[in-house]
Design an enzyme around this catalytic site. Structure first.
Site, PDB file in Angstrom:
ATOM      1  N   GLY A  39      -3.176   3.384 -21.821  1.00 32.70           N
ATOM      2  CA  GLY A  39      -3.773   3.361 -20.493  1.00 32.70           C
ATOM      3  C   GLY A  39      -2.852   3.739 -19.365  1.00 32.70           C
ATOM      4  N   ARG A  63      -7.460   8.071 -21.255  1.00 33.54           N
ATOM      5  CA  ARG A  63      -8.477   9.046 -20.879  1.00 33.54           C
ATOM      6  C   ARG A  63      -7.831  10.137 -20.040  1.00 33.54           C
ATOM      7  NH1 ARG A  63     -12.337   4.554 -20.156  1.00 33.54           N
ATOM      8  NH2 ARG A  63     -13.932   4.769 -21.770  1.00 33.54           N
ATOM      9  N   HIS A  78       8.150  -3.381 -13.059  1.00 28.89           N
ATOM     10  CA  HIS A  78       8.108  -3.303 -11.604  1.00 28.89           C
ATOM     11  C   HIS A  78       8.018  -4.675 -10.942  1.00 28.89           C
ATOM     12  CE1 HIS A  78       6.542   1.123 -11.818  1.00 28.89           C
ATOM     13  NE2 HIS A  78       7.814   1.001 -12.118  1.00 28.89           N
ATOM     14  N   VAL A 103       1.916  -5.248 -12.118  1.00 29.14           N
ATOM     15  CA  VAL A 103       2.557  -6.432 -11.529  1.00 29.14           C
ATOM     16  C   VAL A 103       1.629  -7.639 -11.576  1.00 29.14           C
ATOM     17  CG1 VAL A 103       3.982  -5.008 -10.017  1.00 29.14           C
ATOM     18  CG2 VAL A 103       1.780  -5.880  -9.165  1.00 29.14           C
ATOM     19  N   ASP A 104       0.547  -7.561 -12.365  1.00 28.74           N
ATOM     20  CA  ASP A 104      -0.522  -8.554 -12.306  1.00 28.74           C
ATOM     21  C   ASP A 104      -0.377  -9.716 -13.285  1.00 28.74           C
ATOM     22  OD1 ASP A 104      -1.140  -7.274 -14.739  1.00 28.74           O
ATOM     23  OD2 ASP A 104      -2.689  -6.040 -13.812  1.00 28.74           O
TER      24      ASP A 104
END
Length: 240
Positions: free
Chosen positions: A174, A201, A72, A56-57
């Protein structure tokens, strides 16, 4: 946070807005990393046709990506749960500052504020914080972010499905795909026979659907892919 917590508990809502009043500014000042910039470069190079993000950034947009589905929502908008009125988070900040003079300065004077990825800051003294209702109808305001217990708006989901339907491949970068709202697009792509590549990862929920899985940091790998763009364009006789 669940939508039930937010809507049913006034003290919880008060604590949330007090912490968000401090934290959203830090979110707005955050800059994209190498992975965000690499995806924007891959879009400019014609390799990426669009992005679906659960974050949401707004960092993908800040990095220069154009076709972005914010699955979102984003921290930068506020919505009324009663009438649907929306307003910029910055506009609400002015109203909250007027209703709580000096609160921000007192909170920041403590120093070392920790801010979560949803703009939630760690602030202890929230009992006197005054919240603001919808300026149009007096209803309950909420960040235009999908909380646990809420559904992603149908038109947004359809936009994301459309990106997948028209893609040659789906890249997951990611994400552990723990949340179903993102995992469903991996299942959808696999059902259509669209190759799925995952860079992450550790194990993800979508590994069994992946054509390719690379277990590494996504920013480093995406930057390497973006660095290959000039060579790929040259070998294909493309204009840059």
């Amino acid at each position: 946070m669940t939508i039930r917590q937010f809507t049913s508990d006034p003290e919880f809502r008060q604590r949330y807005w007090a912490r968000n009043h401090v934290g959203w500014r830090h979110m707005a000042e955050t800059l994209p990393n190498a992975g965000h910039r690499a995806l924007a470069a891959l879009e400019r190079g014609g390799v990426v046709s669009g992005l679906i993000t659960q974050n949401v950034d707004l960092l993908h947009t800040k990095a220069g990506s154009n076709t972005v589905v914010n699955l979102h929502g984003t921290y930068a908008e506020v919505i009324c749960l009663d009438c649907g009125f929306t307003m910029p988070r910055a506009a609400l900040a002015d109203l909250l500052e007027g209703a709580n003079p000096g609160f921000l300065e007192r909170a920041e004077a403590v120093g070392g504020i920790a801010v979560a990825p949803d703009a939630d800051a760690i602030v202890d003294d929230t009992a006197t914080f005054a919240i603001i209702d919808c300026p149009r109808c007096g209803g309950m305001l909420k960040p235009d972010i999908v909380y646990f217990g809420e559904n992603v708006p149908k038109d947004r989901v359809q936009q994301a499905y459309s990106l997948v339907d028209n893609a040659d491949a789906l890249l997951v970068a990611g994400s552990s795909l723990t949340v179903y709202s993102g995992f469903r697009f991996v299942r959808h792509a696999a059902a259509l026979g669209i190759p799925v590549a995952i860079i992450n990862r550790g194990r993800t929920r979508g590994d069994d659907f992946a054509t390719v899985k690379i277990d590494t940091g996504c920013s480093e790998m995406l930057a390497l892919l973006a660095d290959e763009l000039p060579a790929a364009a040259s070998s294909a006789g493309m204009n840059r």
